[in-house]
Design a protein around this motif. Structure first.
Motif, PDB file in Angstrom:
ATOM      1  N   LEU A 153     -87.338   5.872 -20.951  1.00  0.00           N
ATOM      2  CA  LEU A 153     -87.050   4.639 -21.828  1.00  0.00           C
ATOM      3  C   LEU A 153     -87.901   3.576 -21.325  1.00  0.00           C
ATOM      4  N   THR A 154     -87.869   2.510 -22.135  1.00  0.00           N
ATOM      5  CA  THR A 154     -88.650   1.163 -21.640  1.00  0.00           C
ATOM      6  C   THR A 154     -87.581   0.603 -20.800  1.00  0.00           C
ATOM      7  N   VAL A 155     -88.359  -0.573 -20.030  1.00  0.00           N
ATOM      8  CA  VAL A 155     -87.362  -1.341 -19.368  1.00  0.00           C
ATOM      9  C   VAL A 155     -86.040  -1.883 -20.213  1.00  0.00           C
ATOM     10  N   SER A 156     -86.357  -2.637 -21.082  1.00  0.00           N
ATOM     11  CA  SER A 156     -85.262  -2.816 -22.146  1.00  0.00           C
ATOM     12  C   SER A 156     -84.187  -1.715 -22.148  1.00  0.00           C
ATOM     13  N   GLN A 157     -84.663  -0.561 -22.651  1.00  0.00           N
ATOM     14  CA  GLN A 157     -83.575   0.420 -22.804  1.00  0.00           C
ATOM     15  C   GLN A 157     -82.865   0.991 -21.515  1.00  0.00           C
ATOM     16  N   ALA A 217     -76.668  -6.403 -31.120  1.00  0.00           N
ATOM     17  CA  ALA A 217     -76.873  -7.550 -30.877  1.00  0.00           C
ATOM     18  C   ALA A 217     -76.288  -7.805 -29.420  1.00  0.00           C
ATOM     19  N   GLU A 218     -75.297  -7.419 -29.197  1.00  0.00           N
ATOM     20  CA  GLU A 218     -74.747  -7.790 -27.691  1.00  0.00           C
ATOM     21  C   GLU A 218     -75.789  -7.303 -26.801  1.00  0.00           C
ATOM     22  N   ILE A 219     -76.306  -5.911 -27.000  1.00  0.00           N
ATOM     23  CA  ILE A 219     -77.126  -5.443 -26.070  1.00  0.00           C
ATOM     24  C   ILE A 219     -78.462  -6.151 -25.791  1.00  0.00           C
ATOM     25  N   THR A 220     -79.034  -6.543 -26.988  1.00  0.00           N
ATOM     26  CA  THR A 220     -80.104  -7.454 -26.987  1.00  0.00           C
ATOM     27  C   THR A 220     -79.966  -8.391 -26.112  1.00  0.00           C
ATOM     28  N   ASP A 221     -78.956  -9.329 -26.427  1.00  0.00           N
ATOM     29  CA  ASP A 221     -78.525 -10.615 -25.607  1.00  0.00           C
ATOM     30  C   ASP A 221     -78.731 -10.445 -24.211  1.00  0.00           C
ATOM     31  N   ARG A 222     -77.685  -9.346 -23.685  1.00  0.00           N
ATOM     32  CA  ARG A 222     -77.448  -8.982 -22.166  1.00  0.00           C
ATOM     33  C   ARG A 222     -78.951  -8.622 -21.837  1.00  0.00           C
ATOM     34  N   VAL A 223     -79.723  -7.742 -22.308  1.00  0.00           N
ATOM     35  CA  VAL A 223     -80.830  -7.285 -21.750  1.00  0.00           C
ATOM     36  C   VAL A 223     -81.805  -8.510 -21.470  1.00  0.00           C
ATOM     37  N   LYS A 224     -81.755  -9.435 -22.611  1.00  0.00           N
ATOM     38  CA  LYS A 224     -82.505 -10.675 -22.403  1.00  0.00           C
ATOM     39  C   LYS A 224     -82.238 -11.392 -21.065  1.00  0.00           C
ATOM     40  N   PHE A 244     -91.512  -8.101 -19.536  1.00  0.00           N
ATOM     41  CA  PHE A 244     -91.824  -6.738 -19.384  1.00  0.00           C
ATOM     42  C   PHE A 244     -91.068  -5.709 -20.168  1.00  0.00           C
ATOM     43  N   GLY A 245     -90.128  -6.220 -20.918  1.00  0.00           N
ATOM     44  CA  GLY A 245     -89.040  -5.509 -21.480  1.00  0.00           C
ATOM     45  C   GLY A 245     -89.671  -4.160 -22.391  1.00  0.00           C
ATOM     46  N   ASP A 246     -90.780  -4.035 -22.867  1.00  0.00           N
ATOM     47  CA  ASP A 246     -91.489  -2.969 -23.599  1.00  0.00           C
ATOM     48  C   ASP A 246     -92.223  -2.037 -22.838  1.00  0.00           C
ATOM     49  N   GLN A 302     -89.636  -1.978 -10.351  1.00  0.00           N
ATOM     50  CA  GLN A 302     -88.687  -1.070 -10.722  1.00  0.00           C
ATOM     51  C   GLN A 302     -87.526  -1.096 -10.054  1.00  0.00           C
ATOM     52  N   GLN A 303     -87.699  -1.675  -8.908  1.00  0.00           N
ATOM     53  CA  GLN A 303     -86.144  -1.636  -8.286  1.00  0.00           C
ATOM     54  C   GLN A 303     -85.572  -3.059  -8.916  1.00  0.00           C
ATOM     55  N   ARG A 304     -86.274  -3.934  -9.091  1.00  0.00           N
ATOM     56  CA  ARG A 304     -85.358  -5.015  -9.931  1.00  0.00           C
ATOM     57  C   ARG A 304     -84.869  -4.479 -11.322  1.00  0.00           C
ATOM     58  N   VAL A 305     -85.778  -3.820 -12.032  1.00  0.00           N
ATOM     59  CA  VAL A 305     -84.938  -3.378 -13.179  1.00  0.00           C
ATOM     60  C   VAL A 305     -83.846  -2.501 -12.973  1.00  0.00           C
ATOM     61  N   ALA A 306     -83.837  -1.630 -11.768  1.00  0.00           N
ATOM     62  CA  ALA A 306     -82.648  -0.799 -11.591  1.00  0.00           C
ATOM     63  C   ALA A 306     -81.655  -1.783 -11.098  1.00  0.00           C
ATOM     64  N   LEU A 307     -81.833  -2.823 -10.580  1.00  0.00           N
ATOM     65  CA  LEU A 307     -80.828  -3.700 -10.251  1.00  0.00           C
ATOM     66  C   LEU A 307     -80.127  -4.361 -11.522  1.00  0.00           C
ATOM     67  N   ALA A 308     -80.891  -4.745 -12.723  1.00  0.00           N
ATOM     68  CA  ALA A 308     -80.619  -5.355 -13.693  1.00  0.00           C
ATOM     69  C   ALA A 308     -79.864  -4.285 -14.572  1.00  0.00           C
ATOM     70  N   ARG A 309     -80.213  -3.106 -14.487  1.00  0.00           N
ATOM     71  CA  ARG A 309     -79.537  -1.906 -15.271  1.00  0.00           C
ATOM     72  C   ARG A 309     -78.196  -1.711 -14.778  1.00  0.00           C
TER      73      ARG A 309
END
Ligand SMILES: Nc1ncnc2c1ncn2[C@@H]1O[C@H](COP(=O)(O)OP(=O)(O)OP(=O)(O)O)[C@@H](O)[C@H]1O
Ligand SMILES: [Mg+2]
Lengths: 355, 263
Positions: A92-96, A110-117, A128-130, A141-148
């Motif tokens: 999966l991409t960073v956004s996914q 829409a909700e997901i897109t907003d929150r991911v942003k 870096f979303g894509d 990567q660890q920051r993305v994991a935190l965001a996830r």
């Protein structure tokens, strides 16, 4: 302390014959950042995994927000977790990745897109979303994991040594970042680490664990300055332990080497004359040579000198005891020399009896 | 050229000759249907043959279903073993190897005895039932390849942590397998699938004994009764198999790069 949000009550965990977590009790307030600090194998991960629901406690209860979650599956607890090995989904991409929890929960596109942003901007990875995880550095990567972990607005955030796979510089900047995000979102957090500096610098409170037990729970200041057991004193900071023989319990007088020293009252805890006590002394409480305001001095010999940059760490042998202390490096004065006779002084109030 | 190089090349040349000469000879022979000149007549005859088209279509369909059965059986099994029961992996590996040791003819005789029209599970009572049994038999034959391919694919990802990461973010088992595990082992699954396809297309024993109109028995039948067409068919079969292998090679390049092994 404000209201309790996470409550761990008398939790025990055994794998077969071996008990890995013993009678663990902890109350964590809403929005608090608590670290589990302890050596390898002391049961930190196991305790954290019980909060997450990956392991079932052998005994005891875990409550989140007043609700008993002891028997809930991990996917029913609404928890965010960051793993040591990042564990981003490689396909999966960073956004996914960040949107995964929301998508599973059935949130709208829409909700997901907003929150991911929003999350991407919080972790400062806009644009870096894509990308795919393999196109990111470890720290990213660890920051993305935190965001996830944070995207679905979990009740609690769990982090299991999230920084230990990163190099020193990234580790320090990321720990500041994690703490800042945690404060901003005001999320109740448990952070597992075996690095005392990490725990001391980030936490509201620290649970020092040893052999499956919580040895001491307290603020970083309390843990560092008033360790309640020998283990805590040794594990947190570099500690000097001196042997002292009780001379007179009534006046709290102990003998170190051949000097009688009066301790602060009420520390002896019923020790009798002749008992040998372990007395702790932080390196920063000791100075080389005589100094005003420090009532105690002992003679010794310098046994080791290590140059650490701005400070010089000196080890001084005192008969059968030895202490480490730090002096500031000053270009004007020559550093201490191994083998030199010297004197150390400290204030007897800084001596702490360990149990 | 260094001597070691020389011997390496010589060995390679010998191996290549051993492999290619019969193939080239077969190909050359297949072109000689028309007296005195090379032509593709044999191929024209083969492709024009209704039975070729029918049996090939039949085997292709069976192969596709076999792949589906194989994937449904192997992916969850291999995943579960890696996740929860790593200690029984040697046992499962042994079981998946059995089809290489037990001849297909033994398996199919077992089937005929077990699933006859009077048995509690009368697969053989109907044509459809027999087709299903054939697919199950093929899935068994392909098991060693499928299992190994998938298991190797699973080794490249951190199954346990990924599973836990998905779980903690709310995913159930179906979501985990479909959205996380399967996509990450897709290339491995596809190579297993193409191996399965190659096996099913050429298989003779099971199809013949279960009396199904598959490509394998057709090949055998033509081989026994004609001169040039079998050579053409051999070349065609080889091209199909080789094509499958090449696809696997190409797919392997697209394998997702794993970012989950920081060490
Ligand atoms: N599934 C298990 N089965 C049996 N023993 C286990 C299991 N998980 C952990 N243990 C044991 O429990 C003890 C505590 O493990 P745990 O992973 O909680 O330690 P830790 O404090 O997180 O250590 P580290 O800092 O090395 O990660 C260890 O002795 C470990 O061997
Ligand atoms: Mg651990």
């Amino acid at each position: 302390m404000s209201e309790t949000f996470l409550s761990i009550q008398g939790v025990r965990k055994a794998f077969g014959q071996t008990t890995v977590v013993k009678d663990f009790n902890l109350e964590v307030a809403r929005g608090e950042f608590v670290s589990f600090l302890g050596p390898s194998g002391c049961g930190k991960t196991t305790m954290l995994r019980m909060v997450a629901g990956f392991e079932e406690p052998t005994a005891g209860r875990i409550m989140i927000g007043g609700k008993d979650v002891t028997n809930l599956k991990p996917n029913q607890r609404n928890i965010g977790m960051v793993f040591q090995a990042y564990a981003l989904f490689p396909n999966l991409t960073v956004s996914q990745n960040i949107g995964f929890g929301l998508k599973v929960a059935g949130a709208s596109k829409a909700e997901i897109t907003d929150r991911v942003k929003e999350m991407l901007s919080i972790i400062k990875l806009e644009g870096f979303g894509d990308r795919y995880p393999y196109q990111l550095s470890g720290g990213q990567q660890q920051r993305v994991a935190l965001a996830r972990a944070l995207a679905p607005k979990p009740k609690i955030l769990l982090l299991d040594e999230p920084l230990s796979a990163l190099d020193a510089k990234v580790r320090i900047s990321l720990r500041e970042e994690i703490r800042a995000i945690q404060k901003k979102l005001d999320i109740t957090t448990i952070f597992v680490t075996h690095d005392q500096e990490e725990a001391l610098s980030m936490s509201d409170r620290i649970v020092v664990m040893y052999d499956g037990k919580a040895e001491q729970v307290g603020t970083p200041f309390e843990i560092y300055n008033r360790p309640s057991t020998k283990f805590v004193a040794n594990f947190v900071g570099t500690l000097n332990v001196l042997d002292g023989t009780v001379v007179d319990p009534a006046t709290a007088t102990v003998r170190i080497n051949d000097r009688d020293i009066s301790l602060k009252k009420g520390q002896l805890n019923g020790a009798k004359a002749g008992d040998v006590l372990s007395l702790a002394l932080r390196p920063e409480a000791i100075v080389l040579g005589k100094q005003d305001g420090r009532d105690t001095n002992l003679g010794g010999q310098i046994s080791d000198v290590s140059f650490l940059g701005s400070v010089i760490r000196v080890r001084v042998g005192l008969g059968k005891n030895a202490v480490s202390l730090d002096t500031f490096n000053s270009p004007a004065s020559p550093p201490p020399v191994v083998g030199e006779r010297t004197e150390i002084s400290f204030s007897s109030d800084d001596l702490l009896v360990l149990h | 050229m260094k001597p070691s190089r020389f011997w390496a090349w010589l060995t390679f040349a010998l191996g290549a000759a051993y492999f290619f000469i019969p193939l080239i000879a077969t190909f050359e022979f297949s072109l000689r249907m028309r007296r005195g000149e090379y032509s593709f007549d044999a191929y024209r005859v083969v492709f024009g043959d209704v039975r070729f088209q029918e049996t090939f279509a039949y085997s292709t369909i069976i192969a596709c279903f076999t792949i589906v059965i194989g994937v449904l059986l192997v992916v969850p099994t291999a995943y579960w073993i890696r996740l929860r029961m790593p200690q029984i992996r040697p046992v499962v590996e042994f079981i998946t190897l059995l089809p290489l040791i037990i001849p297909a003819i033994v398996i199919v005789f077992g089937y005929i005895r077990m699933y006859g029209s009077n048995s509690p599970l009368p697969f053989l009572a109907t044509t459809r039932g027999t087709d299903v049994l054939l697919m199950i038999g093929y899935a068994t034959l392909a098991l060693p390849y499928m299992y190994r391919a998938v298991d190797t694919g699973l080794r490249t990802i951190d199954v346990r942590t990924l599973t836990e990461a998905a779980q903690v973010h709310g995913a159930g088992w179906t979501t985990i397998i479909v959205r996380i595990i399967l996509p990450n082992v897709l290339i491995a699954v596809l190579s297993g699938a193409f191996l399965t396809f190659a096996i099913v297309i050429g298989e003779f024993t099971m199809a013949s004994l279960l009396n199904r109109p598959a490509f394998g028995p057709y090949l055998q039948n033509i081989g026994a009764n004609r001169a040039y067409e079998p050579a053409a068919l051999a070349v065609i079969s080889f091209a199909i198999t080789w094509g499958c292998m090449s696809v696997i090679q190409v797919l392997a390049r697209f394998a997702p790069k794993s970012a989950n092994n920081p060490n």
